[in-house]
Structures are given as C-alpha cells and as structure tokens.
Design a protein around this motif. Structure first.
Motif, PDB file in Angstrom:
ATOM      1  N   GLU A   6       0.797  -1.223   0.000  1.00 39.71           N
ATOM      2  CA  GLU A   6       0.000   0.000   0.000  1.00 39.71           C
ATOM      3  C   GLU A   6       0.829   1.272   0.000  1.00 39.71           C
ATOM      4  OE1 GLU A   6      -0.587  -2.467   2.510  1.00 39.71           O
ATOM      5  OE2 GLU A   6      -1.917  -3.414   1.053  1.00 39.71           O
ATOM      6  N   GLY A   7       2.116   1.189   0.270  1.00 41.42           N
ATOM      7  CA  GLY A   7       2.965   2.380   0.364  1.00 41.42           C
ATOM      8  C   GLY A   7       4.078   2.137   1.374  1.00 41.42           C
ATOM      9  N   LEU A   8       4.709   3.203   1.817  1.00 44.48           N
ATOM     10  CA  LEU A   8       5.795   3.103   2.790  1.00 44.48           C
ATOM     11  C   LEU A   8       5.244   3.390   4.181  1.00 44.48           C
ATOM     12  CD1 LEU A   8       9.017   2.851   2.830  1.00 44.48           C
ATOM     13  CD2 LEU A   8       8.911   5.295   3.336  1.00 44.48           C
ATOM     14  N   ARG A   9       5.394   2.434   5.080  1.00 49.15           N
ATOM     15  CA  ARG A   9       4.953   2.629   6.458  1.00 49.15           C
ATOM     16  C   ARG A   9       6.130   3.197   7.243  1.00 49.15           C
ATOM     17  NH1 ARG A   9       0.589   1.859   8.411  1.00 49.15           N
ATOM     18  NH2 ARG A   9      -0.138   0.351   6.900  1.00 49.15           N
ATOM     19  N   PHE A  10       5.897   4.385   7.858  1.00 50.51           N
ATOM     20  CA  PHE A  10       6.959   5.071   8.587  1.00 50.51           C
ATOM     21  C   PHE A  10       6.342   6.029   9.583  1.00 50.51           C
ATOM     22  CE2 PHE A  10      10.211   8.654   8.479  1.00 50.51           C
ATOM     23  CZ  PHE A  10      11.126   8.020   9.312  1.00 50.51           C
ATOM     24  N   ARG A  11       6.791   5.941  10.816  1.00 46.83           N
ATOM     25  CA  ARG A  11       6.349   6.827  11.889  1.00 46.83           C
ATOM     26  C   ARG A  11       4.826   6.845  12.045  1.00 46.83           C
ATOM     27  NH1 ARG A  11      10.148  10.833  13.999  1.00 46.83           N
ATOM     28  NH2 ARG A  11      12.130   9.742  13.880  1.00 46.83           N
ATOM     29  N   GLY A  12       4.216   5.650  11.996  1.00 48.85           N
ATOM     30  CA  GLY A  12       2.788   5.522  12.212  1.00 48.85           C
ATOM     31  C   GLY A  12       1.920   6.022  11.067  1.00 48.85           C
ATOM     32  N   ARG A  13       2.523   6.223   9.915  1.00 52.95           N
ATOM     33  CA  ARG A  13       1.786   6.761   8.775  1.00 52.95           C
ATOM     34  C   ARG A  13       2.100   5.933   7.531  1.00 52.95           C
ATOM     35  NH1 ARG A  13       2.115  12.981   6.590  1.00 52.95           N
ATOM     36  NH2 ARG A  13       0.771  12.612   4.815  1.00 52.95           N
ATOM     37  N   LEU A  14       1.183   5.928   6.584  1.00 56.03           N
ATOM     38  CA  LEU A  14       1.386   5.274   5.297  1.00 56.03           C
ATOM     39  C   LEU A  14       1.612   6.361   4.254  1.00 56.03           C
ATOM     40  CD1 LEU A  14       1.422   2.447   4.036  1.00 56.03           C
ATOM     41  CD2 LEU A  14      -0.978   2.798   3.450  1.00 56.03           C
ATOM     42  N   TRP A  15       2.792   6.347   3.630  1.00 57.04           N
ATOM     43  CA  TRP A  15       3.191   7.350   2.652  1.00 57.04           C
ATOM     44  C   TRP A  15       3.068   6.730   1.251  1.00 57.04           C
ATOM     45  CZ3 TRP A  15       4.966  11.930   4.971  1.00 57.04           C
ATOM     46  CH2 TRP A  15       5.276  11.841   6.321  1.00 57.04           C
ATOM     47  N   PRO A  16       2.184   7.247   0.382  1.00 54.73           N
ATOM     48  CA  PRO A  16       2.109   6.716  -0.982  1.00 54.73           C
ATOM     49  C   PRO A  16       3.462   6.872  -1.680  1.00 54.73           C
ATOM     50  CG  PRO A  16       0.278   8.208  -0.537  1.00 54.73           C
ATOM     51  CD  PRO A  16       1.241   8.340   0.609  1.00 54.73           C
ATOM     52  N   CYS A  17       3.829   5.873  -2.456  1.00 58.61           N
ATOM     53  CA  CYS A  17       5.108   5.910  -3.159  1.00 58.61           C
ATOM     54  C   CYS A  17       5.038   5.061  -4.413  1.00 58.61           C
ATOM     55  CB  CYS A  17       6.241   5.416  -2.253  1.00 58.61           C
ATOM     56  SG  CYS A  17       6.102   3.700  -1.726  1.00 58.61           S
ATOM     57  N   THR A  18       6.044   5.208  -5.247  1.00 59.49           N
ATOM     58  CA  THR A  18       6.195   4.339  -6.399  1.00 59.49           C
ATOM     59  C   THR A  18       7.569   3.685  -6.311  1.00 59.49           C
ATOM     60  OG1 THR A  18       7.048   6.116  -7.802  1.00 59.49           O
ATOM     61  CG2 THR A  18       4.684   5.703  -7.884  1.00 59.49           C
ATOM     62  N   ILE A  19       7.705   2.554  -6.993  1.00 62.55           N
ATOM     63  CA  ILE A  19       8.958   1.808  -6.985  1.00 62.55           C
ATOM     64  C   ILE A  19       9.404   1.579  -8.423  1.00 62.55           C
ATOM     65  CG2 ILE A  19       8.447   0.709  -4.769  1.00 62.55           C
ATOM     66  CD1 ILE A  19       7.819  -1.882  -6.474  1.00 62.55           C
ATOM     67  N   GLY A  20      10.430   0.762  -8.589  1.00 59.80           N
ATOM     68  CA  GLY A  20      10.989   0.493  -9.906  1.00 59.80           C
ATOM     69  C   GLY A  20      10.024  -0.209 -10.847  1.00 59.80           C
ATOM     70  N   ARG A  21      10.162   0.083 -12.132  1.00 60.37           N
ATOM     71  CA  ARG A  21       9.306  -0.529 -13.164  1.00 60.37           C
ATOM     72  C   ARG A  21       9.457  -2.039 -13.195  1.00 60.37           C
ATOM     73  NH1 ARG A  21      13.702   1.490 -15.507  1.00 60.37           N
ATOM     74  NH2 ARG A  21      14.930   0.105 -16.829  1.00 60.37           N
ATOM     75  N   GLY A  22      10.584  -2.562 -12.691  1.00 64.30           N
ATOM     76  CA  GLY A  22      10.823  -4.005 -12.626  1.00 64.30           C
ATOM     77  C   GLY A  22      10.285  -4.645 -11.361  1.00 64.30           C
ATOM     78  N   GLY A  23       9.562  -3.880 -10.538  1.00 65.00           N
ATOM     79  CA  GLY A  23       9.016  -4.402  -9.300  1.00 65.00           C
ATOM     80  C   GLY A  23      10.086  -4.598  -8.243  1.00 65.00           C
TER      81      GLY A  23
END
Length: 176
Positions: A6-23
């Motif tokens: 769902e995103g990056l979990r950090f400091r009690g929050r979920l931060w939307p993010c994208t990653i590499g095209r190769g997964g």
C-alpha cells in the motif's frame, strides 16, 4: 521505514510511493529497473541549494558537476563522481525537480559489486503511479517531511515477500 503493497509505512503513517518498473527483486541487477529487496540504511541526504533550503544539518548540496556513476566497468561504479566524467552516469543536478532532494541508501555501496545495480535513492516522483528505474519515489511534500524525520542509519526495509511484485500507483502489486 517498511515498504508495503500500500505504500511506505513510517512513523505511524502510510506514505504513498512508487517503486521500480521491474518491481521488487531479491536478485537485483544493473538495468533491470527493480527495487531491491533487503534492509537498506540511509547513508546520505543531497539537495539542490539553488532550489530548496537545506533540509537537515547533515544534508550535502548537489553541485553543477555532480554525477552518479552507473558504469559497471569503471572503478567509480555506484559512487558520486564529478564532471567531466567519461563513464556512463546519471546527472544529479537535473533540469526537472526529481533530484532536488535525494535520500541515499547503502544499496551496493560503498564497495559496489559490479552488475548488481547502482544507487537506490528516495526522491520525488514524476507523478503518482509512474514507476522509477529502481528507486522509491514520493510526492514532494511527503519526501520533504520524510527527510526531516530520518537520520543516517535509518533503515528502509523492502521485504523479501514483495519479490515478484510490480509497481502501481500505491506501491506494489502481485506480478502477472
């Protein structure tokens, strides 16, 4: 910091993010566009002083001649280098805002294994859902807030369980 579907979990929050095209890949290789699974430490923070204020006291400015070597045949592979540099490289001082703020990880650094993949940065995304070449990318304001909350040694965990998943607008999904 833990990458999730769902995103990056950090400091009690979920931060939307994208990653590499190769997964996400446990067997990351140069040029595969994948985000490597594993535990990665934050080792640096770079910023464009002509565009943004220094985000933390440990941040280093990106100068006009700063580059990142991705030349597997050069001794400077996966290190910051300066122009002029004949080997394959990526400009750190880009005309677009993607690298105005860059968080460096220790992926295959400082003693790089050739062909294993060059730097994995945390940086600004082009737009929601647009994959990177292997880095983790965020909305501008989220990236700046994360930069305020981290310190050298903060861990970025990309779970092995995500291996084989592909990039999406939130973070990752199961591959086809």
């Amino acid at each position: 910091m833990v990458l999730t579907p769902e995103g990056l979990r950090f400091r009690g929050r979920l931060w939307p993010c994208t990653i590499g095209r190769g997964g996400v890949r446990a067997d990351k290789r140069e040029g595969d566009g994948a985000t490597p699974a594993g535990v990665h430490r934050i080792v640096g923070l770079l910023y464009r002083p002509d565009r943004i204020a220094r985000p933390a006291d440990w941040a280093e400015p990106i100068g006009p001649s700063d580059l990142w070597s991705d030349d597997v045949d050069d001794e400077a592979y996966n290190l910051m280098v300066r122009a002029p540099y004949a080997g394959s490289h990526e400009m750190l001082r880009r005309p677009d805002p993607l690298y105005d703020l860059v968080i460096l990880t220790d992926w295959n650094w400082p003693r790089a294994e050739r062909g294993r993949g060059s730097a994995i940065f945390l940086h600004r995304w082009r737009r929601p859902g647009f994959p990177t070449a292997g880095c983790v990318a965020f909305r501008r304001d989220h990236l700046h807030r994360i930069a305020e909350l981290i310190h050298p040694g903060t861990r970025l965990i990309v779970p092995q369980a995500l291996d084989g998943r592909r990039a999406t607008g939130g973070a990752v999904r199961r591959g086809d």
